[in-house]
Design an enzyme around this catalytic site. Structure first.
Site, PDB file in Angstrom:
ATOM      1  N   ASP A 246       0.607  -1.195  -0.006  1.00 23.87           N
ATOM      2  CA  ASP A 246       0.127   0.272  -0.190  1.00 23.87           C
ATOM      3  C   ASP A 246       0.834   1.183  -0.012  1.00 23.87           C
ATOM      4  OD1 ASP A 246      -2.323   1.363   0.095  1.00 23.87           O
ATOM      5  OD2 ASP A 246      -2.489   1.678   2.190  1.00 23.87           O
ATOM      6  N   ASP A 374      -9.112  -0.686   3.343  1.00 24.88           N
ATOM      7  CA  ASP A 374      -8.580  -0.192   4.733  1.00 24.88           C
ATOM      8  C   ASP A 374      -9.370  -1.001   5.890  1.00 24.88           C
ATOM      9  OD1 ASP A 374      -6.275   1.009   3.487  1.00 24.88           O
ATOM     10  OD2 ASP A 374      -7.741   2.756   3.438  1.00 24.88           O
TER      11      ASP A 374
END
Length: 456
Positions: A246, A374
């Site tokens: 990420d 997330d």
């Protein structure tokens, strides 16, 4: 993989507001239409002067919306993790290992040696991360070439599977755990209504709170699937690897998520609501309407400027500025004698203005957005800690607090750098450190204190 983004239009709007706020300029003289509305000869306004109070207002606005964004994200993230932990603690289906694994994790961890288990878990994590990278690249390529219908069909099928199939499994296990008798017809009716309403809210139009609730529920269901079907060591390695990926995908110049965000900013488009949790409403069918409205509203502006330029020589040739005797008589008939008195100025100021009101999208553009990925990995970390930490609440709460602290730091960095930032690295790193430290150090220490009846 999802990132923490604020809307592109918000960034452009804020930059423009900051530039205009800190630049002294003199307004252009009003047009003839504005003169006729005011009923007074045109007067040039004084130049704008930047004061300390305006800078204080900027700082106050930043603090206000910064704190507001923190609260807006804390509530949904907390709700998603609470749903996952409550399910893990009450429904044994998601903690029982029946030997089934995801197709992306073909290597098993029930090996004879620790080395083989570590090797298999690393191979599983590499395969899983590779699948995520490939899927992200496919999504970016489709978005880059404006294949919106393909992306919508992809997301539609994924949400259809989650809202109907996985919701059916979840509801069936909850009813079985609490010994609730349910016939198939009623169960099918419940699932049908739940799924159809969710698809409408996510992919078309619905109340904001209902859309947010469905996005939270989808994230919780996906996290529960990962908790059940991912091996233990593989799950922890995936969490560590996904935070690194990420970071690279968002911050690298050629990262796929950065390309996705920059492309959306260049096109002034919102990312699909099925991928992003937004604190404000995002509707797919409104995107084209908003763009068309902006285009239509931008056309009359140059046309009006051309009219003003064309009329300027005539006004200068007459040398009366357009204030002919007929115009004066007409204004006196409507407003009375034009005398510069307190009463006349007050009446003129109270007259309605023909200028269009400013757009009311400013509050919506300020909405903070967090990727559903997330939510999934936050809840997966807390749920995995709750399932594998021998039922210890201290470890679960430590991971919960660590994720919220990491989210606060991410939002703080977002306010400082004012660009899209990854939401996973800080929170997942804190969560992993807190989990292993609490599970291997704090929990044994507290157990020994309880055994010896020693209180601190």
């Amino acid at each position: 993989m999802a990132d923490l983004v604020q809307n592109a239009a918000n960034n452009v709007l804020n930059d423009g507001m900051d530039t205009s706020r800190h630049t002294s300029s003199t307004a252009a003289p009003p047009s003839r239409n504005e003169v006729e509305l005011n009923g007074q000869p045109p007067t040039a306004p004084p130049p704008q002067v930047v004061t300390d109070s305006e800078e204080d207002e900027d700082e106050e606005l930043t603090l206000k919306y910064g704190a507001k964004h923190v609260i807006m994200l804390f509530i949904p993230v907390t709700l998603c993790m609470v749903v996952v932990v409550a399910t893990i603690k009450s429904v044994s289906f998601y903690t029982q290992k029946d030997g089934q694994q995801l197709i992306y994790t073909p290597f098993r961890e029930d090996t004879e040696t620790v080395g083989q288990r570590a090797l298999h878990s690393m191979l599983n994590a590499i395969i899983m991360i590779s699948v995520i990278v490939v899927m992200t690249l496919v999504l970016v390529v489709l978005y880059k070439y404006r294949c919106y219908k393909v992306i919508q069909a992809w997301l539609f099928f994924s949400n259809l599977l989650l809202l109907f199939f996985f919701s059916l499994i979840y509801l069936g296990e909850v009813f079985k755990t609490y010994n609730v008798a349910m016939d198939y017809f009623t169960l099918a009716l419940i699932i049908w209504n739940f799924g159809v309403v969710g698809m409408i809210c996510i992919h078309w139009k619905g109340p904001l709170r209902l859309q947010q609730a469905y996005l939270i529920m989808i994230s919780a269901l996906m996290a529960l699937v990962f908790i059940k079907y991912l091996p233990e060591w593989t799950a922890w390695l995936i969490l560590a690897a996904i935070s690194v990926y990420d970071l690279l995908a968002v911050l690298c110049p050629k990262g796929p998520l950065r390309i996705l965000v920059e492309t959306a900013q260049e096109r002034n488009e919102a990312i699909f609501p099925a991928l992003i949790y937004s604190s404000t409403m995002v509707w797919l069918f409104n995107m084209a309407d908003s763009a068309e409205t902006r285009n239509n509203s931008s056309h009359p502006v140059p046309q009006q400027e051309n009219q003003v330029v064309a009329m300027a020589p005539t006004a200068q040739a007459e040398d009366d500025g357009g204030f002919t005797p007929a115009w004066v008589d007409h204004q006196q008939h409507q407003l009375g004698p034009m005398q510069s008195t307190e009463e006349s100025r007050r009446q003129i100021q109270e007259m309605p203005s023909a200028r269009p009101p400013p757009p009311a999208d400013d509050d919506e553009e300020r909405g903070v957005k967090l990727g559903l990925g997330d939510f999934i990995f936050y809840s997966m970390l807390v749920g995995k800690a709750s399932a594998t930490a021998s039922g210890d609440w201290n470890t679960t709460l430590a991971c919960f607090v660590a994720i919220l602290i990491g989210l606060c730091l991410t939002l703080l960095l977002l306010a400082i750098f004012k660009k899209a930032l990854p939401a996973l690295p800080i929170s997942i790193t804190f969560g992993l450190v807190f989990y292993f430290a609490t599970d291997n150090l704090v929990r044994p220490f507290m157990d020994q204190l309880a055994v010896h009846q020693f209180y601190i």
